[in-house]
Design a protein around this motif. Structure first.
Motif, mmCIF file in Angstrom:
data_model
loop_
_atom_site.group_PDB
_atom_site.id
_atom_site.type_symbol
_atom_site.label_atom_id
_atom_site.label_comp_id
_atom_site.label_asym_id
_atom_site.label_seq_id
_atom_site.Cartn_x
_atom_site.Cartn_y
_atom_site.Cartn_z
ATOM 1 N N VAL A 169 0.858 -1.198 0.000
ATOM 2 C CA VAL A 169 0.000 0.000 0.000
ATOM 3 C C VAL A 169 0.889 1.241 0.000
ATOM 4 O O VAL A 169 1.840 1.340 0.788
ATOM 5 N N HIS A 170 0.578 2.200 -0.888
ATOM 6 C CA HIS A 170 1.367 3.422 -0.929
ATOM 7 C C HIS A 170 1.128 4.225 0.351
ATOM 8 O O HIS A 170 -0.013 4.438 0.764
ATOM 9 N N VAL A 171 2.207 4.648 1.007
ATOM 10 C CA VAL A 171 2.085 5.386 2.268
ATOM 11 C C VAL A 171 2.939 6.650 2.256
ATOM 12 O O VAL A 171 3.161 7.264 3.298
ATOM 13 N N ASP A 202 -8.138 7.387 -4.827
ATOM 14 C CA ASP A 202 -8.543 6.641 -3.626
ATOM 15 C C ASP A 202 -7.429 6.674 -2.573
ATOM 16 O O ASP A 202 -7.689 6.852 -1.384
ATOM 17 N N ALA A 203 -6.209 6.490 -3.048
ATOM 18 C CA ALA A 203 -5.068 6.487 -2.116
ATOM 19 C C ALA A 203 -4.927 7.855 -1.454
ATOM 20 O O ALA A 203 -4.623 7.945 -0.258
ATOM 21 N N LYS A 204 -5.144 8.909 -2.227
ATOM 22 C CA LYS A 204 -5.065 10.265 -1.663
ATOM 23 C C LYS A 204 -6.056 10.415 -0.515
ATOM 24 O O LYS A 204 -5.720 10.898 0.571
ATOM 25 N N VAL A 205 -7.304 9.995 -0.791
ATOM 26 C CA VAL A 205 -8.351 10.146 0.231
ATOM 27 C C VAL A 205 -8.011 9.296 1.460
ATOM 28 O O VAL A 205 -8.061 9.780 2.594
ATOM 29 N N ASP A 206 -7.644 8.043 1.214
ATOM 30 C CA ASP A 206 -7.331 7.146 2.344
ATOM 31 C C ASP A 206 -6.214 7.720 3.211
ATOM 32 O O ASP A 206 -6.306 7.756 4.437
ATOM 33 N N GLN A 207 -5.149 8.135 2.555
ATOM 34 C CA GLN A 207 -3.994 8.634 3.325
ATOM 35 C C GLN A 207 -4.317 9.952 4.015
ATOM 36 O O GLN A 207 -3.894 10.191 5.142
ATOM 37 N N MET A 208 -5.080 10.780 3.330
ATOM 38 C CA MET A 208 -5.407 12.086 3.916
ATOM 39 C C MET A 208 -6.288 11.924 5.160
ATOM 40 O O MET A 208 -6.069 12.581 6.186
#
Lengths: 360, 344
Positions: free
Chosen positions: B50-52, B117-123
């Motif tokens: 997962v990108h972090v 999606d990754a932006k939202v999840d990480q944010m």
């Protein structure tokens, strides 16, 4: 990373997450941190009036680790026995762990401990003692690990409902029993002993004892330890000698209440005697007593107290006279009747050798 | 020391007056700006693939900023939901065309949607982490972070010595610089105060809004005066270097010289759109109503922020961020405990 709902734009997601209130209760639930935090109201096992007067505290705080330390014959066992007698009267079960075999049942009975003598009906010989207490000694307890195991075993039994009492563990004394490793190697190694104290008590037993202060615990357990001491030589000619605890400092760190009896370089006692015609009865000793550490109510005091075979009395003429009158008949029997005088021997300084490290 | 010297010293001590109050150093971070820079730069994935990078990088940057600036309080400000609506009402094309392109080209994201999606999840996760730290996380529906930051930077300095540090790579904030307000531009790793703005742009920070109004802002789709570049602006408007100008001053100048250069004429011709530019970009009058200001003032006055370092570490381990922050237990306490001590 938990995946969110994808219907939201970035700014909507950020906005709703910021607005989502942090709920400490739900956080605690999620993390299993819901155990009750409340502690019971502090209760005390009262000691004699004299002890209370000199120390300004009621006695032994329940639910704590208490250290009674000092050189030999300074009143530590007197305090321990006062605590046991008082506990017994209040339905608290005294548990004697006697690892320094100087125990004397007569003294305990004289102090007021309720003990039943098991007598051989034929010979009248006392075979054993029993009663509302638990007693164990070096017959079964040979190491620090044994002491820890014994205490934990009783707490476990209490938890199971098999021992429905508040327990008052009375250990006489730390520093008188080695650890398993010392025993196996047949070499008393102070570092090993201190390590075992730290592992067995610091990390385990002590925490179980103080946990009982919480309201969620149906019983409150207390551990009173007599701690042998030694004197550390000053590092420089201008330095002061220091009183050190035998067996390491694990118990010192965990204790919330420490009472020191006597002085640093000596017991610091003076003997009080009844004398007649060259015969004398040594009936009391005057000793310094000091609360060194008190995390219960912060009161730390020092003063002088008189210890007698029946407990502590105040260091004043009135108390001594009253005690003398109470005991007169017993002393007359020894001294041959008539008047006797009360004499006080000068401060009995027994030279105590100071060491540069804990003696083996 | 003789008696005379001692008396002299005592007199001097009395003259110094009462002890000075401690000065505040407030750090205000443009949250999305900091996040996006890390998200776009750091191609870090956890052991689950997962990108972090955005998440871990955000806190690495936040920690570095706190270490460097040593603030007494920290605000992390985000755009609210529907934040660009007010400005879109003035200029429909405002910020249009954003988010059409991917900002990364790593294989970890298969598509643009995946990246979004990754932006939202990480944010969202960044916000959850922030809630465990003694920092104030601020957002307001229909309000841009710029307006919130502008308001905060005007109300937070309580005394002359107080300093507010705004962290963003957005040049718009340069107009807020004054004796209390400093802007840190992370890309350049440079602190901008009044002198820096004068050196780099040959004008005072107060004139920077005029600069932006005339030049426009490509990234926000705000058009400036056609044919006007930086060099020409300096040449045609030397007054920007000399004194603080209003938009009216600029019109008057252009009216008096419109025959000299076509640019002057274009300014006159585009008065309406330039006024819109000014309104959109002027942060000295942030787009906030009274309720918004009251809310922000409440945020400023609030204290006793949450500080849960163990929870931060628990999140960190849960997300398997591994070595993104070295010795995270120590890091979180080292960075945030001093900050928490002010939070009383």
């Amino acid at each position: 990373m938990p995946r969110g709902k994808k219907s939201k734009s970035l700014s909507e997601a950020v906005s709703s997450e910021i607005k989502a209130n942090f709920n400490l209760d739900s956080f605690k639930n999620k993390k299993g941190l819901t155990s009750k935090a409340k502690f019971k109201e502090q209760t005390w096992i009262p000691l004699s009036d004299a002890y209370q007067e000199v120390t300004s505290v009621p006695g032994i705080p329940q639910g704590h680790i208490v250290l009674l330390r000092g050189h030999s014959d300074t009143g530590k066992t007197t305090a321990l026995l006062e605590a046991a007698v008082s506990a017994q009267k209040r339905g608290i079960l005294p548990v004697f762990i006697i690892t320094e075999m100087k125990w004397n049942w007569e003294h305990a009975i004289q102090m007021g401990l309720e003990v039943n003598e098991v007598v051989d009906e034929e010979t009248g010989e006392i075979l054993d003692y029993n009663g509302q207490f638990i007693y164990t000694d070096r017959e079964t307890i040979n190491s620090i690990e044994d002491v820890a195991g014994f205490i934990l075993d009783l707490i476990d039994e209490q938890k199971k409902g098999n021992l429905p009492y508040d327990l008052l563990f009375l250990w006489d004394s730390i520093g008188s029993v080695p650890c398993e490793m010392s025993i196996k190697s047949n070499k008393n190694n102070n570092e090993w002993n201190a390590g075992a104290m730290s592992t067995q008590f610091g990390n385990s037993v002590n925490q179980r004892i103080v946990l009982s202060r919480k309201e969620s615990s149906p019983y409150t357990n207390t551990l009173v330890c007599i701690n042998k001491v030694w004197t550390l030589k000053p590092e420089s000619p201008m330095g002061q000698p220091k009183l050190m605890n035998k067996g390491g400092y694990a118990m010192w760190f965990d204790s919330t209440f420490v009472v020191t009896f006597g002085n640093v370089m000596s017991a610091g006692t003076s003997k009080i005697k009844a004398i007649k015609d060259g015969k004398q009865v040594e009936f009391a000793k005057r000793v310094n007593i000091q609360i060194d550490k008190n995390h219960i109510n912060g009161v730390t005091t020092r003063g002088k107290i008189v210890m007698t075979p029946h407990g502590f009395i105040l260091d004043d003429d009135k108390s001594l006279k009253s005690y003398k009158e109470d005991q007169a008949s017993a002393w007359k029997a020894i001294l041959g009747g008539g008047d006797f005088i009360i004499a006080e021997e000068d401060q009995a300084y027994e030279d105590i050798t100071a060491h540069t490290k804990e003696p083996q | 020391m003789d008696k005379k010297e001692l008396l002299k010293l005592l007199n001097n001590l009395e003259e110094q007056g009462p002890e000075t109050a401690q000065t505040d150093r407030v750090l205000i971070i443009d949250g999305l700006n900091l996040f996006f820079r890390n998200f776009a730069i750091l191609n870090a994935v956890n052991p689950d693939g997962v990108h972090v990078g955005g998440l871990g990088g955000f806190f690495r940057s936040l920690g570095a900023l706190i270490r460097q600036i040593q603030p007494t309080s920290v605000y992390v400000v985000f755009d609210g939901a529907g934040s660009s609506n007010n400005r879109k009402n003035l200029l429909p094309e405002y910020k249009s065309g954003r988010n059409l392109q991917r900002i990364t080209n790593w294989e970890v994201f298969e598509s643009h949607d995946d990246e979004d999606d990754a932006k939202v999840d990480q944010m969202v996760r960044v916000i959850q982490y922030l809630k465990t730290l003694p920092v104030k996380t601020v957002t307001l529906d229909k309000v841009e972070a710029d307006d919130i930051i502008a308001h905060l930077s005007s109300v937070l300095p309580k005394q002359k010595e107080d300093k507010v540090f705004i962290v963003s790579s957005d040049k718009d904030f340069l107009q807020l610089i004054n004796e209390n307000v400093i802007v840190y531009r992370p890309m350049e790793k440079e602190f901008y105060d009044e002198n820096t703005v004068r050196q780099k742009f040959n004008m005072s920070p107060q004139n920077f809004i005029i600069y932006k109004t005339l030049m426009g802002d490509n990234s926000d789709k705000v058009k400036g005066v056609k044919g006007l570049g930086e060099k020409k602006l300096q040449k045609l408007f030397p007054e920007l270097q000399e004194r603080d100008l209003t938009l009216d001053d600029v019109y008057n100048l252009c009216e008096s010289k419109f025959k000299e250069h076509v640019i002057y004429a274009r300014v006159i011709q585009n008065i309406d759109s330039l006024e819109k530019n000014y309104k959109i970009m002027d942060l000295s009058n942030p787009m906030l109503d009274e309720n918004d200001k009251t809310y922000l003032n409440t945020v400023v006055d609030s204290d006793n922020l949450m500080y849960l370092p163990e929870q931060f570490v628990a999140f960190y381990n849960e997300d398997k961020l591994g070595g993104m922050i070295r010795n995270v237990e120590f890091w979180v306490k080292d960075i945030f405990e001093p900050l928490n001590s002010y939070n009383k």
